[in-house]
Design a protein around this motif. Sequence first.
Motif, mmCIF file in Angstrom:
data_model
loop_
_atom_site.group_PDB
_atom_site.id
_atom_site.type_symbol
_atom_site.label_atom_id
_atom_site.label_comp_id
_atom_site.label_asym_id
_atom_site.label_seq_id
_atom_site.Cartn_x
_atom_site.Cartn_y
_atom_site.Cartn_z
ATOM 1 N N LEU A 1 5.295 41.438 3.253
ATOM 2 C CA LEU A 1 6.491 42.276 3.321
ATOM 3 C C LEU A 1 6.307 43.362 4.366
ATOM 4 O O LEU A 1 5.387 44.166 4.293
ATOM 5 N N GLY A 2 7.198 43.377 5.366
ATOM 6 C CA GLY A 2 7.128 44.386 6.406
ATOM 7 C C GLY A 2 8.430 44.452 7.170
ATOM 8 O O GLY A 2 9.404 43.778 6.831
ATOM 9 N N GLY A 3 8.457 45.276 8.209
ATOM 10 C CA GLY A 3 9.666 45.433 9.000
ATOM 11 C C GLY A 3 10.443 46.668 8.610
ATOM 12 O O GLY A 3 10.025 47.455 7.746
ATOM 13 N N LEU A 4 11.593 46.847 9.257
ATOM 14 C CA LEU A 4 12.434 48.025 9.055
ATOM 15 C C LEU A 4 13.699 47.653 8.298
ATOM 16 O O LEU A 4 14.367 46.673 8.632
ATOM 17 N N LEU B 1 1.253 38.076 13.345
ATOM 18 C CA LEU B 1 0.314 38.369 14.419
ATOM 19 C C LEU B 1 -0.002 39.859 14.502
ATOM 20 O O LEU B 1 -1.099 40.259 14.883
ATOM 21 N N ALA B 2 0.981 40.690 14.151
ATOM 22 C CA ALA B 2 0.793 42.142 14.242
ATOM 23 C C ALA B 2 0.075 42.717 13.035
ATOM 24 O O ALA B 2 -0.210 43.911 12.984
ATOM 25 N N THR B 3 -0.245 41.864 12.062
ATOM 26 C CA THR B 3 -0.844 42.329 10.818
ATOM 27 C C THR B 3 -2.334 42.004 10.785
ATOM 28 O O THR B 3 -2.718 40.868 11.070
ATOM 29 N N PRO B 4 -3.189 42.965 10.473
ATOM 30 C CA PRO B 4 -4.611 42.668 10.342
ATOM 31 C C PRO B 4 -4.849 41.577 9.305
ATOM 32 O O PRO B 4 -4.097 41.438 8.334
ATOM 33 N N LEU B 5 -5.900 40.802 9.516
ATOM 34 C CA LEU B 5 -6.173 39.681 8.617
ATOM 35 C C LEU B 5 -6.288 40.119 7.164
ATOM 36 O O LEU B 5 -5.826 39.446 6.260
ATOM 37 N N ARG B 6 -6.882 41.281 6.938
ATOM 38 C CA ARG B 6 -7.093 41.734 5.564
ATOM 39 C C ARG B 6 -5.789 42.074 4.861
ATOM 40 O O ARG B 6 -5.736 42.174 3.640
ATOM 41 N N ALA B 7 -4.709 42.303 5.639
ATOM 42 C CA ALA B 7 -3.437 42.696 5.033
ATOM 43 C C ALA B 7 -2.421 41.569 5.002
ATOM 44 O O ALA B 7 -1.305 41.756 4.556
ATOM 45 N N ARG B 8 -2.812 40.388 5.463
ATOM 46 C CA ARG B 8 -1.830 39.319 5.581
ATOM 47 C C ARG B 8 -1.388 38.742 4.251
ATOM 48 O O ARG B 8 -0.417 37.989 4.185
ATOM 49 N N ALA C 1 3.268 50.034 -2.209
ATOM 50 C CA ALA C 1 2.803 48.670 -2.462
ATOM 51 C C ALA C 1 2.812 47.813 -1.200
ATOM 52 O O ALA C 1 2.052 46.844 -1.096
ATOM 53 N N HIS C 2 3.670 48.176 -0.244
ATOM 54 C CA HIS C 2 3.812 47.382 0.989
ATOM 55 C C HIS C 2 3.769 48.339 2.185
ATOM 56 O O HIS C 2 4.819 48.765 2.685
ATOM 57 N N PRO C 3 2.600 48.685 2.664
ATOM 58 C CA PRO C 3 2.461 49.730 3.693
ATOM 59 C C PRO C 3 3.154 49.412 5.018
ATOM 60 O O PRO C 3 3.429 50.321 5.789
ATOM 61 N N ARG C 4 3.425 48.149 5.308
ATOM 62 C CA ARG C 4 4.060 47.797 6.583
ATOM 63 C C ARG C 4 5.582 47.889 6.536
ATOM 64 O O ARG C 4 6.257 47.637 7.528
ATOM 65 N N LEU C 5 6.134 48.253 5.391
ATOM 66 C CA LEU C 5 7.580 48.356 5.239
ATOM 67 C C LEU C 5 8.060 49.730 5.704
ATOM 68 O O LEU C 5 7.571 50.761 5.246
ATOM 69 N N ALA C 6 9.022 49.744 6.630
ATOM 70 C CA ALA C 6 9.612 50.992 7.125
ATOM 71 C C ALA C 6 11.038 51.119 6.601
ATOM 72 O O ALA C 6 11.768 50.130 6.510
#
Length: 309
Positions: free
Chosen positions: A100-103, A89-96, A127-132
Amino acid sequence: MTQRSAPLGIRPSPDDLLVLLAVARLGRFAAAATALGVNSTTASRRIAALEKAVGGRLLVRGPRGWELTEMGRGVLGVAEEIEKSMQLLATPLRARSDGLGGLVRIAASDGFVARFAVPALARLQEAHPRLAIELISATQRVRQNRSGVDLEIVVGQPDVHRAIARHLTDYRLGLYAADTYLNRHGTPGALADLAQHRLIFYVESSLQVDELDRAAKQLPEPVASMRSTSVFAHVEAAVAGAGVAILPAYLADARPELRRLLREDFDYQVSYWTVAREESLRSNAVRAVLAALRTEVAERAAELRGQPD
């Protein structure tokens, strides 16, 4: 012992399930609370509410942190699905398409972090911009409670409880000194000669890693020493001509100011191991981090072994 059925009319809260997931991965209420941005009292209250909703104990305190009960392991799968849905839900449709994401929190020695973890994880994040990523640099033995971290990289094979340890790679320790030091004090021709030289290594009272301690005990007691808790201080001290240092080959060979000494007499093999809770390894992000680290050390095996003389 049979578990109680869930009370009628009480539904588990998704927020409470996410607290359970954090405590299961990190082993401590305080660490889970910090990760979620709440206080420990709130985290404890949410777990109590969740246990009331499902009708049984989900966590028990062990000697090395909080652990899941049998019922807790069953509920954990539901919590993981909620986490995935929230991330979606927190991810824009274009990036779904990139799931891979989270901390991911990683504890490792400062040398490994700088030389191998940082370049590997920088590429992974590209490669995975939502990964912290959070990196905790420390040369220490394995954390038995695994508080506050998802993954550890430790020196030497660890003795772990309710965690999974796997060999990552081997590396070499050698003796190094700068010509500025050797010109003033002479070049040792045998290990016994090191008794007349200054040794650069870890502070003995703070060294908690058995493998490194055994390496140092192969050498005679030095006439004097310069000690630090940082391997990078060891490297710079050797470059500055402060003495003979015990250094990882993958750091020392990269410094042209340093010369390797007595390789035939002292070429000590040490190993890095990964340690994580089973709950952490169920995270796609943690598994991706592990894969990236394994690829990095495999591709740079020659550095870990050390350059030939």
